[in-house]
Design a protein around this motif. Structure first.
Motif, PDB file in Angstrom:
ATOM      1  N   MET A   1      88.945  81.466  48.749  1.00 48.74           N
ATOM      2  CA  MET A   1      87.728  80.693  48.907  1.00 48.74           C
ATOM      3  C   MET A   1      87.612  80.259  50.364  1.00 48.74           C
ATOM      4  SD  MET A   1      86.587  77.063  47.224  1.00 48.74           S
ATOM      5  CE  MET A   1      86.219  77.705  45.616  1.00 48.74           C
ATOM      6  N   THR A   2      86.425  80.406  50.901  1.00 43.73           N
ATOM      7  CA  THR A   2      86.171  80.014  52.273  1.00 43.73           C
ATOM      8  C   THR A   2      85.991  78.500  52.340  1.00 43.73           C
ATOM      9  OG1 THR A   2      85.019  82.102  52.560  1.00 43.73           O
ATOM     10  CG2 THR A   2      84.696  80.461  54.253  1.00 43.73           C
ATOM     11  N   THR A   3      86.550  77.913  53.391  1.00 41.96           N
ATOM     12  CA  THR A   3      86.451  76.462  53.548  1.00 41.96           C
ATOM     13  C   THR A   3      85.959  76.122  54.950  1.00 41.96           C
ATOM     14  OG1 THR A   3      88.750  76.293  54.262  1.00 41.96           O
ATOM     15  CG2 THR A   3      88.298  76.009  51.906  1.00 41.96           C
ATOM     16  N   LEU A   4      85.489  74.916  55.062  1.00 36.43           N
ATOM     17  CA  LEU A   4      85.023  74.373  56.327  1.00 36.43           C
ATOM     18  C   LEU A   4      85.898  73.171  56.653  1.00 36.43           C
ATOM     19  CD1 LEU A   4      82.644  74.314  58.456  1.00 36.43           C
ATOM     20  CD2 LEU A   4      81.505  72.749  56.884  1.00 36.43           C
ATOM     21  N   HIS A   5      86.466  73.149  57.843  1.00 37.15           N
ATOM     22  CA  HIS A   5      87.329  72.029  58.215  1.00 37.15           C
ATOM     23  C   HIS A   5      86.497  70.761  58.328  1.00 37.15           C
ATOM     24  CE1 HIS A   5      90.358  69.622  60.203  1.00 37.15           C
ATOM     25  NE2 HIS A   5      91.234  70.584  59.927  1.00 37.15           N
ATOM     26  N   SER A   6      87.048  69.639  57.907  1.00 40.65           N
ATOM     27  CA  SER A   6      86.287  68.386  57.924  1.00 40.65           C
ATOM     28  C   SER A   6      85.931  67.954  59.346  1.00 40.65           C
ATOM     29  CB  SER A   6      87.044  67.276  57.202  1.00 40.65           C
ATOM     30  OG  SER A   6      88.132  66.836  57.960  1.00 40.65           O
ATOM     31  N   LEU A   7      86.687  68.400  60.342  1.00 37.32           N
ATOM     32  CA  LEU A   7      86.323  68.074  61.724  1.00 37.32           C
ATOM     33  C   LEU A   7      85.025  68.779  62.116  1.00 37.32           C
ATOM     34  CD1 LEU A   7      89.737  68.012  63.607  1.00 37.32           C
ATOM     35  CD2 LEU A   7      88.300  66.093  62.917  1.00 37.32           C
ATOM     36  N   SER A   8      84.811  69.983  61.592  1.00 35.02           N
ATOM     37  CA  SER A   8      83.537  70.673  61.836  1.00 35.02           C
ATOM     38  C   SER A   8      82.399  69.892  61.214  1.00 35.02           C
ATOM     39  CB  SER A   8      83.567  72.082  61.247  1.00 35.02           C
ATOM     40  OG  SER A   8      84.577  72.840  61.831  1.00 35.02           O
ATOM     41  N   TRP A   9      82.622  69.384  60.016  1.00 36.96           N
ATOM     42  CA  TRP A   9      81.616  68.572  59.330  1.00 36.96           C
ATOM     43  C   TRP A   9      81.302  67.320  60.143  1.00 36.96           C
ATOM     44  CZ3 TRP A   9      78.821  69.886  55.160  1.00 36.96           C
ATOM     45  CH2 TRP A   9      78.096  68.886  54.525  1.00 36.96           C
ATOM     46  N   ARG A  10      82.339  66.696  60.671  1.00 31.95           N
ATOM     47  CA  ARG A  10      82.138  65.483  61.472  1.00 31.95           C
ATOM     48  C   ARG A  10      81.441  65.799  62.792  1.00 31.95           C
ATOM     49  NH1 ARG A  10      85.871  60.874  59.932  1.00 31.95           N
ATOM     50  NH2 ARG A  10      86.604  61.497  57.898  1.00 31.95           N
ATOM     51  N   MET A  11      81.700  66.969  63.355  1.00 30.38           N
ATOM     52  CA  MET A  11      80.994  67.360  64.585  1.00 30.38           C
ATOM     53  C   MET A  11      79.506  67.550  64.308  1.00 30.38           C
ATOM     54  SD  MET A  11      83.653  69.919  66.534  1.00 30.38           S
ATOM     55  CE  MET A  11      82.420  70.349  67.733  1.00 30.38           C
ATOM     56  N   LEU A  12      79.175  68.116  63.153  1.00 29.91           N
ATOM     57  CA  LEU A  12      77.769  68.261  62.785  1.00 29.91           C
ATOM     58  C   LEU A  12      77.132  66.893  62.531  1.00 29.91           C
ATOM     59  CD1 LEU A  12      78.042  71.364  60.433  1.00 29.91           C
ATOM     60  CD2 LEU A  12      76.980  71.278  62.701  1.00 29.91           C
ATOM     61  N   THR A  13      77.902  65.972  61.963  1.00 29.49           N
ATOM     62  CA  THR A  13      77.428  64.606  61.759  1.00 29.49           C
ATOM     63  C   THR A  13      77.127  63.966  63.112  1.00 29.49           C
ATOM     64  OG1 THR A  13      78.794  64.441  59.773  1.00 29.49           O
ATOM     65  CG2 THR A  13      77.998  62.372  60.697  1.00 29.49           C
ATOM     66  N   TRP A  14      78.024  64.151  64.064  1.00 30.32           N
ATOM     67  CA  TRP A  14      77.825  63.632  65.423  1.00 30.32           C
ATOM     68  C   TRP A  14      76.571  64.228  66.052  1.00 30.32           C
ATOM     69  CZ3 TRP A  14      78.112  66.717  69.892  1.00 30.32           C
ATOM     70  CH2 TRP A  14      77.959  66.020  71.085  1.00 30.32           C
ATOM     71  N   ALA A  15      76.385  65.533  65.917  1.00 25.16           N
ATOM     72  CA  ALA A  15      75.226  66.198  66.516  1.00 25.16           C
ATOM     73  C   ALA A  15      73.915  65.676  65.926  1.00 25.16           C
ATOM     74  CB  ALA A  15      75.330  67.711  66.327  1.00 25.16           C
ATOM     75  N   CYS A  16      73.868  65.494  64.615  1.00 22.19           N
ATOM     76  CA  CYS A  16      72.641  64.979  63.974  1.00 22.19           C
ATOM     77  C   CYS A  16      72.344  63.553  64.415  1.00 22.19           C
ATOM     78  CB  CYS A  16      72.760  65.036  62.453  1.00 22.19           C
ATOM     79  SG  CYS A  16      72.598  66.674  61.787  1.00 22.19           S
TER      80      CYS A  16
END
Length: 175
Positions: A1-16
């Motif tokens: 299963m493909t996963t997304l690291h939570s730091l990537s999620w937080r970087m997207l949160t920062w960008a938004c």
């Protein structure tokens, strides 16, 4: 299963969050270096600590910046800018809520992220479907004074938020 690291999620949160703040600022404030850096710092704090008050701080500062831009600095309120700010804050808030429940070292399953993205995209599409006819009918400008338009828009947003949290199928209701 493909996963997304939570730091990537937080970087997207920062960008938004940072983008929402920048869009809400008066144009001359964005031209300098200080305010964009401040926006990036507040966005970073909200993304790094999504479980505390930084998320609310970012969202309140964004709305206040937009109100100051339109009411105090006299920039005409734009439906497209209002929709962009609302969409960015909606996405930011949802992403921060997810990030607050996921440890920093965790990985997010892509199907979970895709499901969230689908629901969020649906809500944003519905918002655009309401905003577009209003923009077309008014010709992008309104006979309503800008300050009143801002107050009415904020009141409408609060009314929708209240309805969503009180309804049986609302996103914020008991699930």
């Amino acid at each position: 299963m493909t996963t997304l690291h939570s730091l990537s999620w937080r970087m997207l949160t920062w960008a938004c969050g940072t983008t929402a703040l920048l869009v809400a600022m008066p144009p001359d404030y964005r031209a300098g270096i200080v305010m964009p850096l401040l926006a990036a710092l507040i966005g970073l704090l909200a993304a790094a600590e999504p479980e505390n008050a930084w998320v609310l701080c970012l969202e309140v500062v964004t709305v206040v910046a937009w109100l100051l831009t339109t009411v105090v600095y006299g920039h005409a309120p734009s439906w497209t800018v209002a929709l962009a700010i609302g969409a960015l804050l909606y996405v930011h808030h949802g992403m921060a809520a997810i990030a607050a429940h996921i440890p920093v070292r965790a990985r997010i399953p892509v199907p979970l992220a895709a499901g969230w993205l689908g629901r969020t995209g649906g809500a944003l599409a519905a918002s655009a479907a309401v905003c577009l006819p209003v923009t077309v009918v008014t010709g992008g400008a309104s006979a309503i004074p800008p300050a009143l338009a801002v107050v009415l828009g904020a009141g409408g947003a609060l009314g929708v938020a209240y309805a969503l949290t009180r309804g049986d199928g609302g996103a914020g209701g008991d699930q």
